[in-house]
Design an enzyme around this catalytic site. Structure first.
Site: not given
Length: 447
Positions: A77, A155, A179
């Site tokens: 990420k 996310s 997330s």
């Protein structure tokens, strides 16, 4: 059937494949002109990944492989420090930040085990949304009903899509209010939120230091466990736990509100499957879950703690932020010291009370999210729709973050149907038992 880390490790050990082959296959999917790669990744480490793969193949041939997983491609990420690069965290306002000197510890541990980092994956800006929309880099679509283009969940949006589409064997994400679990549920894979203190947060751009955790998105419970053990630096004790005789509590407050027909059907079928495997399903109020909205009424920890981190940057470059993210951060300006101290007290009481309730059972079971993935267009239509759907996606996972627990989302849909996630949770510090029970549940659901 997507290969697991264990099956890939077996293929590498036996010589049926090489790291270079795995990495080239991943790059082919990332670079496919009709694929989601340009939206799932914000930066691809093409040459570095190929070089790392060659190195892992050479080490394995010499009997010096650093771990059974050496040479397996993963994604990271955009939230994490990777040596020699800035850490934009899904934004453009940090694009000119100084390169970091070191990998985040969690990523460094994965590299030492020989995993090959394919690149940085897209995310909600500063990890502040459960939908996965990103106005700067675009939004990758969930693998289901791709022509309609549904949200991937956030996310850790790009992380989930990278795994679902075979661009990486696993993705590393973060989880502050869901997330890892939300995108896993909406993309049909497995996502893990560990006990927050178990994986070091250093080198991960913060959203809320009170709630942040680092977790994997992968293809099975065993994959998530292996990645978690490496990132945490601690091997969990092996526990053989079957479903027979387990007491699984299903909270009736908040968690089952407004389920759509797909999720309700899949959840009922999953509970029936667990019950037939010998688990005792107990429906209980867990009324304290109803307190979370009140505790977070002024924006909660995410607003207060992100505002402390962002206020100078917003003053200097606020126009470069996603307006919806900036608005959520600025809610922290409305909390004073007394509000924050009261927030700390309220959460401590909530954690203590929920630990007592939860530990009376072997597991909590609830839907990871209450609906299938809405369309990107629907979520992006206006601020009202964005806020309503964002809160809906975050609602159930946030309950576990607030109680400082650990949780996993397992696919519970039938093949070919809209992805839905079964969330299993325990109190904080009980990751080993959670993995053992989740593996048993995974096997039952697959049967």
């Amino acid at each position: 059937m997507m290969p697991t880390l264990a099956s890939l490790a077996d293929d590498l050990a036996s010589g049926r494949t090489r790291s270079l082959t795995l990495v080239r296959d991943a790059l082919e999917r990332i670079e496919a002109p009709d694929g989601e790669g340009p939206l799932a990744f914000v930066k691809v480490h093409r040459e570095a990944a190929l070089a790392a793969a060659e190195a892992m193949d050479t080490l394995r041939a010499a009997g010096l492989s650093p771990s059974p997983f050496a040479g397996i491609p993963i994604s990271v990420k955009d939230l994490f420090d990777l040596a020699g690069e800035p850490t934009p965290a899904g934004s453009v306002v940090l694009a000119d930040a100084a390169p970091t000197e070191h990998d985040a510890p969690a990523i460094a541990r994965l590299r030492r085990a020989g995993f090959v980092v394919m690149g940085r994956t897209n995310m909600s800006e500063f990890a502040f949304s459960g939908l996965g929309l990103n106005p700067h880099h675009g939004t990758p679509a969930s693998p289901y009903d791709r022509a309609t283009r549904r949200i991937p969940g956030g996310s850790s949006s790009g992380a989930a899509v990278s795994v679902a589409d075979g661009m990486a064997a696993a993705g590393i994400g973060s989880d502050t209010g869901g997330s890892c679990r939300i995108p896993a549920a909406l993309c049909g894979i497995t996502g893990y939120k560990p006990t927050a203190s178990s994986v070091p947060l250093d080198g991960a751009f913060p959203l809320s230091q009170s709630l942040d955790s680092i977790g994997p998105l992968a293809r099975s419970v065993a994959c998530c466990r292996a990645l978690h053990e490496i990132m945490s630096g601690a091997e969990l004790p092996k526990q053989a736990i079957g479903l027979a005789g387990l007491r699984i509590a299903v909270p009736q407050t908040v968690a089952l509100d407004g389920l759509d027909a797909h999720v309700a059907t899949d959840f009922a079928r999953a509970l029936t499957t667990l019950s037939r495997a010998g688990a005792q399903i107990v429906e209980l109020p867990f009324a304290r879950f109803g307190e979370v909205a009140r505790i977070n009424a002024k924006g909660g920890f995410a607003a207060a703690e992100s505002y402390a981190h962002h206020r100078a940057l917003i003053a200097a470059k606020g126009e470069g932020y996603d307006p919806r993210v900036r608005l959520r951060i600025l809610r922290g300006a409305n909390q004073d010291c007394a509000d924050y101290i009261e927030l700390l007290r309220a959460r401590a009481a909530f954690v203590a009370a929920l630990r007592e309730e939860v530990t009376a059972f072997d597991m909590l079971a609830l839907p990871a999210v209450p609906t299938i993935a809405p369309t990107i267009a629907e979520c992006d239509a206006d601020d009202e729709a964005f806020t309503r759907l964002n809160l809906l996606m975050l609602r159930n996972p946030t309950l576990i973050n607030m109680m400082d627990g650990c949780a996993i989302s397992l696919p519970m849909h039938r093949e070919g149907e809209a992805p839905t996630g079964l969330m299993l949770a325990r109190a904080g510090g009980e990751d080993a038992a959670l993995f053992a029970i989740a593996a048993a549940a995974e096997a039952a659901l697959a049967g």
